[in-house]
Design an enzyme around this catalytic site. Structure first.
Site, PDB file in Angstrom:
ATOM      1  N   GLY A 216      -2.138   4.639  -7.514  1.00 58.43           N
ATOM      2  CA  GLY A 216      -0.717   4.897  -7.633  1.00 58.43           C
ATOM      3  C   GLY A 216      -0.208   5.773  -6.500  1.00 58.43           C
ATOM      4  O   GLY A 216      -0.644   5.660  -5.348  1.00 58.43           O
ATOM      5  N   SER A 217       0.682   6.681  -6.839  1.00 58.13           N
ATOM      6  CA  SER A 217       1.426   7.409  -5.805  1.00 58.13           C
ATOM      7  C   SER A 217       0.620   8.428  -5.018  1.00 58.13           C
ATOM      8  O   SER A 217       1.125   8.945  -4.013  1.00 58.13           O
ATOM      9  CB  SER A 217       2.644   8.095  -6.434  1.00 58.13           C
ATOM     10  OG  SER A 217       3.560   7.133  -6.908  1.00 58.13           O
TER      11      SER A 217
END
Length: 482
Positions: A216-217
């Protein structure tokens, strides 16, 4: 000699020749392979007749052998078993050995070449042979805080010393008691193994190093590094940040977390984009940079697809296939085929913390002979230099903003500047998201870099993983007098 007898004689000669060749092949060519085969319980049984060396953390034996009164001379014990199980593994009569018990087996069993002088002295003095000790780099306060923080969830924590690569903590949950797999009761061992196998998440898997997950981020730190390293971007460079981004060549709309808006003006500075973890901004940024720059930066941080030996073997991390600009946009926010181990995630944070230099992670600080003489000591090695010190400073500024003003607020430590990045990774439809946090502290003089992974936590990295990171950071800094 008549023909039938001659044929029999030749056949017998051929069979004897094949037998001799096979015996030599097994004893010479395959000897090491067979000796190291985990299924070869004969070798394991012989090892029970000698005192196996200890695995030591901060002067305390977390795995040791004690004399018994049964047929097997020594019993392996783990006084703080569940806390250190992800690192020690087990030493089992039925299931061989895992983790450090396997990776350092030659030292612990006394067969390592560095212990040759000791073995030779034993031969002449009649002294009982014994294995050497392995002293780990772990900080017990970090390990205990990490395991406590993960209680009740499936996940992992890795903490590193950014300046050396020493592993300060390696936690994985759920956990188990390695002593129950290392007893001298075969029926009990098998029963406990069956109990572990019946669990939804197998506790014997060290999730910190043996599996990888969509980050993810947290991958946005890598994309930010790629952008800053071009010299065309600074933390203040304004980038597009639309509410939605139609991926090139598709009708697919990429949205921000919770369908939120990153900026009313549909654009924002790079530092603000990382602070609020703007998906559309980073997807477009990755597309603008191009696959080569994103992939090269990821590989420079260690995401080559190949594992490491620390000395336990780790799974690889990598970007995966990127077949289009649309795929590149999704990959640039840590989705699609991007995969990281928690160790790799900690390595990204550690490289930024160490002025852009990534040190090779390692778990063994010292190897000691049975008389406690140090026969080998760790020598930290540089693995790569993914970014310059200047870019590392810019990344630090941006990651400080994430914790001070953005999604990583729950990682704040009173009186300490923490730099970090949260991550919330989609897994599949109707499956709770994975939650991440990576970071380091103190930002101006980093002493610890940490990665926290919670599998299918269902929340965000900021509310699930960041608080665990805070506890781990506090535990280490308090122990250092910080």
């Amino acid at each position: 000699m008549n023909a039938p007898l001659r044929r029999v004689a030749i056949s017998v000669l051929v069979l004897f020749t094949l037998l001799i060749v096979n015996v030599n092949y097994i004893q010479v060519v395959r000897s090491d392979e067979l000796r190291d085969d985990p299924a070869n319980t004969r070798v394991l049984t012989e090892e029970y007749d000698r005192e196996r060396g200890s695995i030591v953390v901060d002067g305390t034996e977390v795995a040791l052998s004690v004399p018994t009164q049964d047929q097997l001379t020594y019993l392996r014990q783990y006084p703080q078993g569940p806390v250190y199980a992800p690192v020690t593994g087990y030493y089992s009569l039925i299931y061989s050995n895992t983790q450090m018990e396997r990776a350092a087996n030659d030292v612990l069993a006394g067969s390592d070449a560095r212990l040759f002088a000791r073995r030779l002295a034993d031969l002449f003095t009649g002294r009982d042979p014994a294995g050497g000790d392995v002293v780990l780099t772990l900080d017990p306060a970090v390990q205990e805080a990490a395991m406590a923080g993960l209680e009740g969830v499936t996940g992992a924590v890795v903490a590193l010393d950014p300046s050396t690569g020493a592993v300060l903590g390696m936690a994985s949950t759920p956990t188990y008691d390695p002593g129950l797999l290392s007893s001298h009761d075969p029926a009990g061992i098998r029963a406990y193994a069956a109990e572990l196998e019946a669990m939804d998440a197998d506790p014997r898997l060290n999730r910190a190093i043996q599996d990888n997950y969509p980050p993810g981020s947290v991958f946005k730190v890598v994309v930010s590094a790629a952008a800053l390293s071009t010299g065309e971007y600074t933390p203040d460079t304004v980038v597009p940040a639309p509410d939605t981004l139609t991926l090139p060549g598709t009708s697919t709309e990429l949205r921000n977390f919770g369908n939120s808006s990153c900026s009313s003006s549909q654009e924002q500075s790079l530092i603000d984009a990382l602070t609020v973890s703007c998906n559309t901004a980073f997807a477009q940024l990755g597309i603008d940079l191009g696959e080569d720059r994103v992939r090269e930066m990821a590989e420079a941080f260690g995401m080559t697809g190949e594992g490491l030996e620390i000395p336990m073997e780790t799974a690889g991390s990598g970007v995966g296939d990127i077949e289009s600009e649309a795929a590149l946009g999704q990959s640039s926010i840590g989705q699609r085929d991007v995969r990281m181990t928690p160790l790799q995630a900690a390595m990204v944070a550690a490289a930024v913390a160490n002025d852009g230099t990534l040190m090779t992670p390692y778990l063994v600080d010292q190897v000691r002979a049975p008389d406690l003489t140090v026969i080998d000591r760790a020598d930290p090695e540089e693995l790569s230099e993914p970014v310059s010190a200047e870019v590392a400073g810019q990344l630090t500024e941006m990651m400080e903003s994430v914790v001070a003003n953005g999604s990583g607020r729950a990682a704040r430590v009173p009186g300490v500047t923490v730099a970090g990045k949260t991550g919330t990774a989609q897994v599949a439809e109707d499956v709770p998201d994975h939650n991440w946090f990576i970071g380091f502290a103190p930002a101006e003089d980093p002493q610890i870099a940490v990665a926290v992974f919670v599998a299918n936590g269902g929340g965000t990295g900021g509310d699930t993983s960041a608080p665990i990171a805070r506890e781990v950071i506090e535990a280490h800094l308090e122990g250092q007098g910080g």
